[in-house]
Design an enzyme around this catalytic site. Structure first.
Site, PDB file in Angstrom:
ATOM      1  CG  ASP A  81       0.538  -0.698  -1.909  1.00 44.30           C
ATOM      2  OD1 ASP A  81       0.024   0.396  -1.588  1.00 44.30           O
ATOM      3  OD2 ASP A  81       1.508  -0.798  -2.673  1.00 44.30           O
TER       4      ASP A  81
ATOM      5  CE  LYS B 262       0.151   7.041  -5.438  1.00 48.36           C
ATOM      6  NZ  LYS B 262       1.099   7.696  -6.322  1.00 48.36           N
TER       7      LYS B 262
ATOM      8  CE1 TYR C  86       6.924   0.817  -8.806  1.00 46.25           C
ATOM      9  CE2 TYR C  86       5.328   2.414  -8.004  1.00 46.25           C
ATOM     10  CZ  TYR C  86       6.623   2.077  -8.316  1.00 46.25           C
ATOM     11  OH  TYR C  86       7.620   3.000  -8.136  1.00 46.25           O
TER      12      TYR C  86
END
Ligand code: HOZ
Length: 431
Positions: free
Chosen positions: A240, A268, A145
């Site tokens: 990623d 994050k 994702y």
């Protein structure tokens, strides 16, 4: 957690005015057939819901809270920065300091640009890869994702997978057609794709440790193989590391494995809980960005002084406390407690863990990719989730999500969690 009247009331009110009652689908608790609780405050390793229930939290706002919730150093940094102004839309010194820190810590990054979310980071990285290589196709892996980017919402993980919609409606087929989806950990499939389409492939994008279909690890040599084949065909390799960056090690998976991508997406932890993303990599590629280069990318709030002050404070505190070594110790204790609990119930369920990230898969089969995750016992997971919550421990509300441990998780938290996991497993398996 038998008392949740206020959460129920808020959820009903939310559903009248917010689609599905939530601002991000994974929060809706559909994978566990329930309704979310609403949080009133969070501090350290604990959160409190609006009904006054106290929980040990292993979601950590989906990764950013590596020091725990609301750490004093981050609050002070935000406060201090806010007094000087909350947004300028013109360069500020925090941007230079953050960029220098990223370049110093993340092995492959020579230049970096700040954005506001992980989605923006991956979206910008693939546009840049396409502009640099002058090719259109992207390879991604089933169950990985990369945020809700059109071209990447194909066979996606996280909330998309949780809700049974790994391909999103609203993505033009012309976009999706540019995305080649392959199973993770199957090098022969990548070879076939390059043999067929090599001169059209701009990049492979992957979570080097896929963490949106539980937590999956690359098999030995797999990341090295991806590095070699992309180099051979003149395509870029994009990691990623939105979830793993600054989390599994100071320099992310690329530090742990020694495999160097061309571009990296970050998010994050880097924002200390405020909305931040970044993407960076080889200077010759990054210089393709406007205003120097032809690839346009921009953002009114990018490099926001509050968000960067928060992120810098968090990262420096991690370094000051030798945070990654300490997290490994806490993670080891957590894993031991979980293994003991599994032994107590006579199950060989697979616990994947790296440092402070983990996933307990409700299956004893080896997990190589999302097809293996789909074989888990989802009913048992659901019963386990609710039984643990009832006892005051909050794990991610989906078998497809990873868990996060923070530096604020104390010995007592870990000991109590081990008791709760044992009890919750017994409850889940007795039905
Ligand atoms: N990457 C996060 C969880 N896997 C996203 C959280 C969300 O979608 O809200």
């Amino acid at each position: 957690m038998s008392n949740h009247a206020l959460s129920q009331k808020l959820y009903a009110a939310a559903r009248e005015v917010i689609p599905g009652g939530v601002n991000s689908p994974v929060r809706a608790f559909r994978n566990v057939d329930g309704e979310p609780f609403f949080v009133s405050r969070a501090r350290g390793s604990h959160i409190w819901d609006v009904d006054g229930n106290e929980l040990i939290d292993y979601v950590g706002t989906w990764g950013p809270a590596i020091l725990g919730h609301a750490p004093a150093v981050v609050l002070e940094a935000i406060n201090h920065a806010a007094k000087a102004g909350v947004s300028f839309g013109i360069p500020n010194p925090h941007e230079v300091e953050m960029a220098r820190l990223i370049v110093d810590w993340v092995p492959s990054v020579e230049k970096v640009r700040m954005v506001n979310s992980g989605t923006e980071a991956t979206m910008s990285a693939i546009r840049l890869a396409r502009g640099f290589t002058k090719r259109d196709k992207i390879i991604k892996f089933d169950g990985c994702y990369h945020g809700h980017v059109d071209a990447l919402l194909v066979a996606a993980g996280s909330g998309a997978l949780t809700h049974g919609k790994p391909d999103s409606a609203g993505v033009p087929s012309a976009f999706a057609d540019e995305t080649i989806v392959l199973p993770f950990n199957r090098p022969e499939e990548v070879e076939k794709a390059f043999a067929a389409e090599g001169e059209n492939i701009a990049a492979i994008i992957l979570e080097p440790y896929p963490a949106n279909a539980g937590l999956v690890f690359p098999q030995a040599g797999y990341l090295e193989f991806l590095r070699e084949i992309t180099t051979k065909y003149g395509a870029l390799l994009i990691f990623d590391e939105v979830m793993t960056g600054f989390r599994v090690a100071k320099g992310g998976v690329q530090e742990l494995t020694g495999v160097t991508p061309d571009l990296t997406a970050l998010g994050k932890v880097i924002g200390g809980g405020l909305p931040v993303g970044a993407f960076g990599g080889r200077a010759d590629i990054m210089d393709y960005l406007a205003p120097d280069g032809p690839v346009y990318q921009a953002g009114t709030l990018s490099g926001n002084p509050l968000a960067l002050a928060a992120g810098l404070a968090q990262l420096k505190e991690m370094e000051r406390q030798d945070g990654w070594a300490r997290l490994e110790a806490i993670g080891t204790a957590f894993a031991q407690g979980t293994m003991n609990a599994l032994e107590a119930v006579g199950k060989n369920y697979r616990l994947n863990r790296v440092g402070s990230m983990f996933c307990l898969f409700f299956t004893d089969r080896e997990i190589a990719n999302v097809d293996d995750v789909k074989q888990c016992d989802f009913d048992a997971f659901r019963r386990f989730f609710w039984a643990a919550l009832e006892e005051g421990v909050y794990f991610a509300p989906s078998q497809y999500e990873a868990g996060f441990i923070s530096l604020a998780h104390s010995e007592q938290d870990i000991a109590r969690t081990a008791e709760v996991v044992t009890k919750a497993l017994k409850a889940a398996l007795s039905q």
